[in-house]
Design a protein around this motif. Structure first.
Motif, PDB file in Angstrom:
ATOM      1  N   ASP A  79       0.792  -1.172   0.060  1.00 52.66           N
ATOM      2  CA  ASP A  79       0.087  -0.079  -0.127  1.00 52.66           C
ATOM      3  C   ASP A  79       0.954   1.305   0.025  1.00 52.66           C
ATOM      4  N   GLN A  83      -2.882   5.219   0.951  1.00 54.44           N
ATOM      5  CA  GLN A  83      -3.837   4.002   1.043  1.00 54.44           C
ATOM      6  C   GLN A  83      -4.087   3.556   2.361  1.00 54.44           C
ATOM      7  N   ASP A  86      -5.913   6.004   4.267  1.00 54.46           N
ATOM      8  CA  ASP A  86      -7.489   6.070   3.801  1.00 54.46           C
ATOM      9  C   ASP A  86      -7.823   4.815   4.627  1.00 54.46           C
TER      10      ASP A  86
END
Length: 158
Positions: A79, A83, A86
């Motif tokens: 990631d 990401q 998030d």
């Protein structure tokens, strides 16, 4: 006495600094220094849900440790930094970030301090303006008012 207070304050500061040094245990650290550096940067942006005013990088709480491990697992899985953040926001809400993102849902959070300062400045300006325009002068008493005043004073003096 003053020297003792200074020494106590210095000792307290030292203990606070040392406490955060032990937050990250060696078994959590990644072997890849680039990924570890990214993990530390991300961990500094994420709020400890137990301590609430500390990042998970500085906290010794078990939940903070779990979040640090989770961040490292996501980075190892490939990631990106955004990401990972998030994912944490989707799981725990915007509150998990120490510096919430500027969005429609957080607009009040970001705008409230500015609005409060503006409201205070307006209130001060209105107050100053009212005081400067307030008339201290008054009309002189009429003869009937003077007589009433003399009667009142006379009743008080008796």
């Amino acid at each position: 006495m003053r020297l003792a207070r200074t020494a106590m304050a210095a000792l307290l500061c030292l203990l606070v600094c040392i406490g955060s040094a032990f937050a990250l245990s060696p078994d959590e650290m990644l072997t890849n220094p680039v990924l570890e550096k990214r993990a530390r940067i991300i961990s500094a942006e994420v709020r400890c849900m137990v301590c609430q005013n500390e990042s998970i990088d500085d906290s010794n709480a078990d939940l903070a440790r779990d979040l640090r491990v989770l961040v490292r697992e996501r980075l190892v899985a490939g990631d990106t930094d955004s990401q990972v953040l998030d994912f944490l926001v989707a799981r725990y809400g915007e509150f998990v970030l120490l510096k919430p993102r500027l969005q429609l849902s957080t607009l009040i959070l970001w705008g409230f301090p500015i609005g409060a300062l503006m409201a205070g400045a307006i209130a001060i300006a209105v107050s100053i303006r009212r005081r400067s325009t307030a008339s201290i002068e008054s009309e002189p008493l009429s003869s009937s008012e003077k007589q009433q005043l003399k009667k009142l004073i006379g009743t008080i003096e008796k």
